[in-house]
Design a protein around this motif. Structure first.
Motif, PDB file in Angstrom:
ATOM      1  N   LYS A  15       2.272   4.870   4.174  1.00 57.59           N
ATOM      2  CA  LYS A  15       1.658   4.356   5.405  1.00 57.59           C
ATOM      3  C   LYS A  15       1.041   2.975   5.206  1.00 57.59           C
ATOM      4  N   HIS A  16       0.372   2.776   4.087  1.00 54.10           N
ATOM      5  CA  HIS A  16      -0.281   1.499   3.825  1.00 54.10           C
ATOM      6  C   HIS A  16       0.570   0.587   2.936  1.00 54.10           C
ATOM      7  N   LEU A  17       1.262   1.189   1.972  1.00 54.03           N
ATOM      8  CA  LEU A  17       1.990   0.393   0.984  1.00 54.03           C
ATOM      9  C   LEU A  17       3.147  -0.384   1.606  1.00 54.03           C
ATOM     10  N   ALA A  18       3.957   0.271   2.447  1.00 52.66           N
ATOM     11  CA  ALA A  18       5.136  -0.405   3.014  1.00 52.66           C
ATOM     12  C   ALA A  18       4.740  -1.621   3.859  1.00 52.66           C
ATOM     13  N   PRO A  19       3.793  -1.480   4.814  1.00 50.50           N
ATOM     14  CA  PRO A  19       3.410  -2.667   5.590  1.00 50.50           C
ATOM     15  C   PRO A  19       2.768  -3.758   4.730  1.00 50.50           C
ATOM     16  N   TYR A  20       2.010  -3.355   3.701  1.00 46.35           N
ATOM     17  CA  TYR A  20       1.393  -4.378   2.853  1.00 46.35           C
ATOM     18  C   TYR A  20       2.457  -5.175   2.108  1.00 46.35           C
ATOM     19  N   MET A  21       3.433  -4.485   1.514  1.00 42.49           N
ATOM     20  CA  MET A  21       4.490  -5.197   0.795  1.00 42.49           C
ATOM     21  C   MET A  21       5.285  -6.087   1.752  1.00 42.49           C
ATOM     22  N   ALA A  22       5.435  -5.621   3.007  1.00 49.05           N
ATOM     23  CA  ALA A  22       6.161  -6.419   3.988  1.00 49.05           C
ATOM     24  C   ALA A  22       5.374  -7.652   4.420  1.00 49.05           C
ATOM     25  N   SER A  23       4.054  -7.625   4.233  1.00 50.88           N
ATOM     26  CA  SER A  23       3.219  -8.756   4.647  1.00 50.88           C
ATOM     27  C   SER A  23       3.270  -9.911   3.654  1.00 50.88           C
ATOM     28  N   ILE A  24       3.806  -9.681   2.462  1.00 48.16           N
ATOM     29  CA  ILE A  24       3.867 -10.719   1.428  1.00 48.16           C
ATOM     30  C   ILE A  24       5.056 -11.637   1.714  1.00 48.16           C
ATOM     31  N   PRO A  25       4.816 -12.942   1.864  1.00 42.55           N
ATOM     32  CA  PRO A  25       5.916 -13.865   2.157  1.00 42.55           C
ATOM     33  C   PRO A  25       7.030 -13.758   1.115  1.00 42.55           C
ATOM     34  N   GLY A  26       8.259 -13.715   1.604  1.00 43.05           N
ATOM     35  CA  GLY A  26       9.418 -13.644   0.722  1.00 43.05           C
ATOM     36  C   GLY A  26       9.939 -12.238   0.505  1.00 43.05           C
ATOM     37  N   ASN A  27       9.121 -11.235   0.821  1.00 42.99           N
ATOM     38  CA  ASN A  27       9.570  -9.846   0.681  1.00 42.99           C
ATOM     39  C   ASN A  27      10.378  -9.418   1.906  1.00 42.99           C
ATOM     40  N   VAL A 182      -1.815   7.690  -9.604  1.00 44.77           N
ATOM     41  CA  VAL A 182      -2.428   6.803  -8.621  1.00 44.77           C
ATOM     42  C   VAL A 182      -2.470   7.544  -7.287  1.00 44.77           C
ATOM     43  N   HIS A 183      -3.636   7.676  -6.709  1.00 42.08           N
ATOM     44  CA  HIS A 183      -3.742   8.350  -5.409  1.00 42.08           C
ATOM     45  C   HIS A 183      -3.221   7.448  -4.296  1.00 42.08           C
ATOM     46  N   ASP A 184      -2.889   8.061  -3.148  1.00 43.57           N
ATOM     47  CA  ASP A 184      -2.386   7.304  -1.999  1.00 43.57           C
ATOM     48  C   ASP A 184      -3.443   6.348  -1.458  1.00 43.57           C
ATOM     49  N   GLY A 185      -4.723   6.729  -1.583  1.00 44.51           N
ATOM     50  CA  GLY A 185      -5.798   5.850  -1.156  1.00 44.51           C
ATOM     51  C   GLY A 185      -6.437   6.258   0.155  1.00 44.51           C
ATOM     52  N   TRP A 313      -5.447  15.000   2.045  1.00 45.20           N
ATOM     53  CA  TRP A 313      -6.129  13.739   2.350  1.00 45.20           C
ATOM     54  C   TRP A 313      -7.475  14.017   3.021  1.00 45.20           C
ATOM     55  N   SER A 314      -7.522  15.060   3.872  1.00 47.06           N
ATOM     56  CA  SER A 314      -8.711  15.296   4.701  1.00 47.06           C
ATOM     57  C   SER A 314      -9.968  15.522   3.872  1.00 47.06           C
ATOM     58  N   MET A 315      -9.842  16.122   2.678  1.00 46.23           N
ATOM     59  CA  MET A 315     -11.041  16.351   1.873  1.00 46.23           C
ATOM     60  C   MET A 315     -11.654  15.036   1.418  1.00 46.23           C
ATOM     61  N   LEU A 316     -10.816  14.125   0.917  1.00 49.99           N
ATOM     62  CA  LEU A 316     -11.321  12.832   0.464  1.00 49.99           C
ATOM     63  C   LEU A 316     -11.823  11.997   1.642  1.00 49.99           C
ATOM     64  N   GLU A 317     -11.143  12.079   2.780  1.00 49.39           N
ATOM     65  CA  GLU A 317     -11.595  11.341   3.954  1.00 49.39           C
ATOM     66  C   GLU A 317     -12.937  11.865   4.443  1.00 49.39           C
ATOM     67  N   ALA A 318     -13.126  13.183   4.389  1.00 50.24           N
ATOM     68  CA  ALA A 318     -14.417  13.759   4.767  1.00 50.24           C
ATOM     69  C   ALA A 318     -15.512  13.295   3.809  1.00 50.24           C
ATOM     70  N   SER A 387      -9.441  -1.469  -2.897  1.00 53.55           N
ATOM     71  CA  SER A 387      -9.921  -1.966  -4.184  1.00 53.55           C
ATOM     72  C   SER A 387      -9.351  -1.212  -5.381  1.00 53.55           C
ATOM     73  N   VAL A 388      -8.813  -0.011  -5.155  1.00 57.15           N
ATOM     74  CA  VAL A 388      -8.341   0.811  -6.273  1.00 57.15           C
ATOM     75  C   VAL A 388      -6.863   1.173  -6.146  1.00 57.15           C
ATOM     76  N   CYS A 389      -6.525   1.917  -5.119  1.00 55.93           N
ATOM     77  CA  CYS A 389      -5.213   2.564  -5.072  1.00 55.93           C
ATOM     78  C   CYS A 389      -4.070   1.611  -4.709  1.00 55.93           C
ATOM     79  N   LEU A 390      -4.244   0.823  -3.656  1.00 56.47           N
ATOM     80  CA  LEU A 390      -3.161  -0.072  -3.259  1.00 56.47           C
ATOM     81  C   LEU A 390      -2.864  -1.121  -4.333  1.00 56.47           C
TER      82      LEU A 390
END
Length: 417
Positions: A15-27, A182-185, A313-318, A387-390
Motif C-alpha cells: 500500500k505504501h511501498l508501491a506509490p513511494y517507489m513510483a514517486s521517485i523520478p526515473g522509476n 521488516v514490518h509493513d509499517g 495490523w490493527s493491534m499495532l495501529e491501536a 522512519s523505520v519500515c519504509l
C-alpha cells in the motif's frame, strides 16, 4: 528502476511501498492484481485465472492447482508486459496465492523479493493450537501439501521479507539466511492519540474517553482471532460492569479456518451460547478506516487475541493510537507486547482472565497512562512507516537492484518524506 508488484488484493502489503517507489523520478512501476485499484503513478494491470480447480483433483492438491492457475494467469500478463517493452529490474510479490510461481521464468533477469508472510505447520503454530478443533492425520497431510507453492516460489526468489521474527522462524531453517525481517509499517501520523475523539453509535449515543469503552477488532469474527473467548469474556464484563460499552468491529465472513457447524457464522453461534446486553454490546460490522481510528482512540481496553499466526495490523495501529492492549500470550503478540510495560497479556483460552484484566483497566484508567504511552513509543521506535519500515524496505530493493546481499535486519536510514 523498473519495478513490478504482484498481489491479488491490490495493494495488500504494498500500500505504501508501491506509490513511494513510483514517486521517485526515473522509476517505472507496474502492479498486477485481481482487482484494478488506482495508485498514484502506478500502472494497474488485472489478471484472472482461466478456470477453477477441477472437482476430481485430489483434495490435498486442489489448492495447489488453484495456485498454479493463478501463477499461469500472472505469467500471461507478464508476457504481455514484456511484449509492450516492460521488463522489471525488481519484482515484489506475495507467493501465497501462487502468483509468484512463474515470474522468474518470464523475467529471468529480474530480482524477485518474496513477501514471506506465513509458512504452514501442522504442529507448533496455528494448527492444533485450539483443542476445540481436532487435528486429524488427513488435515496434517493436506497442510504439508499447502507449502508446495511456497517452497517452489521461495526457491526461485532471490530474497524474502517477513513482518516479524516469529513469522520468519516458521519457514524452513535453510531459508532463514535469505529472509529479512521488516514490518509493513504503521503510519503514526494518521494513527495517533486523540483525547477529543468520539464515536457515535447507530442509536445516536456518543461515546468518548470519559466512558468505559471496551473494544475488539478483527477482519472477521472467528476463532483464529479468539472470538469465542472474547464473547465469553464479554458476557462476564456485562455482568460485572453495568456502565461498560463494548464495541465490536468485524465481518461475519471467514478469513482463516472454517465456518461453524450448525450456524451461518461465528457471531450467530456464540450469541446462542452467551447472554449479552444488546444495549451495551455493539456489533458495528465492517467500518470505514476513520471510524476504526476513533474506536481505538476512545478505547480504555482493547482486546486482541490470536492463534500463533500472522500479526494483525490493527493491534499495532491501536497501540499507535495509545490504546491499552489486552493481548493473548501467544506469538507473535509477545514479540511486541511486554507485560506491564506497553500492554497486558492474558491466556488465550481464559475468558475470566480477560474480564479480570478489563476490570483492572476500567477501575484505574490513570494507572495505565504510562503503559499507553509506552505502546505508542514501541510503534514509533520499531514499526513506524516513514522512519523505520519504509526506508528498510527501500534498502532491500536497492540492494537487490545493485547486486548486493541484503541485511537480515536492515538498519534505519534517512526517513522517507
Amino acid at each position: 528502476m523498473k519495478l513490478l508488484f504482484v498481489h491479488q488484493n491490490t495493494p495488500g502489503q504494498y500500500k505504501h511501498l508501491a506509490p513511494y517507489m513510483a514517486s521517485i523520478p526515473g522509476n517505472e512501476v507496474v502492479f498486477i492484481g485481481k482487482a484494478k485499484r488506482e495508485l498514484t503513478n502506478v500502472l494497474s494491470v488485472v489478471y484472472a485465472p482461466s478456470r477453477k480447480p477441477a472437482k476430481e483433483t485430489h483434495h490435498y492438491l486442489r489448492g495447489f492447482e488453484d495456485q498454479v492457475l493463478h501463477g499461469q494467469a500472472v505469467a500471461r500478463v507478464g508476457i504481455d508486459l514484456q511484449r509492450r517493452g516492460f521488463v522489471p529490474d525488481v519484482i515484489c510479490a506475495h507467493p501465497g496465492w501462487g502468483e509468484a510461481l512463474f515470474l522468474k521464468d518470464v523475467f529471468p533477469s529480474a530480482k524477485l523479493l518474496a513477501f514471506c508472510e506465513f509458512f504452514y505447520r501442522s504442529r507448533g503454530s496455528d494448527v492444533g493450537f485450539d483443542p476445540a478443533h481436532e487435528l486429524t492425520i488427513d488435515a496434517a497431510c493436506r497442510i504439508r501439501c499447502k507449502n508446495a507453492t511456497l517452497l517452489t516460489s521461495l526457491d526461485a526468489a532471490d530474497w524474502g521479507i517477513s513482518p516479524t521474527e516469529w513469522q520468519r522462524s516458521q519457514h524452513p531453517d535453510g531459508l532463514h539466511s535469505k529472509i529479512s525481517v521488516v514490518h509493513d509499517g504503521v503510519d503514526t501520523e494518521v494513527c495517533r492519540p486523540d483525547e477529543s475523539a468520539t464515536v457515535t453509535l447507530p442509536d445516536g449515543r456518543v461515546l468518548s474517553r470519559a466512558d468505559e469503552v471496551v473494544t475488539y477488532i478483527a477482519r472477521n469474527l472467528e476463532p483464529y482471532r479468539g472470538f469465542p473467548t472474547f464473547m465469553r469474556a464479554a458476557e462476564e464484563i456485562c455482568r460485572r460492569r453495568p456502565n461498560a460499552q463494548i464495541l465490536v468491529i468485524g465481518d461475519d465472513d471467514v478469513s482463516y479456518g472454517a465456518r461453524p457447524t450448525g450456524a451461518p457464522n461465528w457471531r450467530t453461534k456464540m450469541l446462542e451460547e452467551v447472554r449479552l446486553d444488546p444495549a451495551r454490546v455493539h456489533f458495528l460490522g465492517r467500518v470505514p478506516y476513520t471510524m476504526f481510528l476513533r474506536v481505538v482512540q476512545v478505547s480504555r481496553a482493547h482486546i486482541y487475541l490470536t492463534y500463533p499466526f500472522v500479526l494483525s495490523w490493527s493491534m499495532l495501529e491501536a497501540m499507535a493510537c495509545g490504546a491499552l492492549i489486552i493481548g493473548s500470550n501467544t506469538p507473535p503478540v509477545t514479540e511486541v507486547i511486554e507485560e506491564g510495560r506497553n500492554g497486558l497479556l492474558v491466556d488465550f483460552f481464559d475468558p475470566k482472565g480477560v474480564a479480570d484484566r478489563v476490570d483492572e483497566a476500567l477501575d484505574a484508567p490513570h494507572r495505565f497512562e504510562a503503559v499507553r504511552a509506552a505502546a505508542r513509543r514501541t510503534v514509533l521506535e520499531r514499526y513506524d512507516l516513514r522512519s523505520v519500515c519504509l526506508p528498510a524496505q527501500v534498502r532491500l530493493i536497492e540492494d537487490l537492484y545493485a547486486g548486493r546481499t541484503p541485511p537480515l535486519h536492515p538498519t534505519v536510514g534517512v526517513p522517507v518524506p
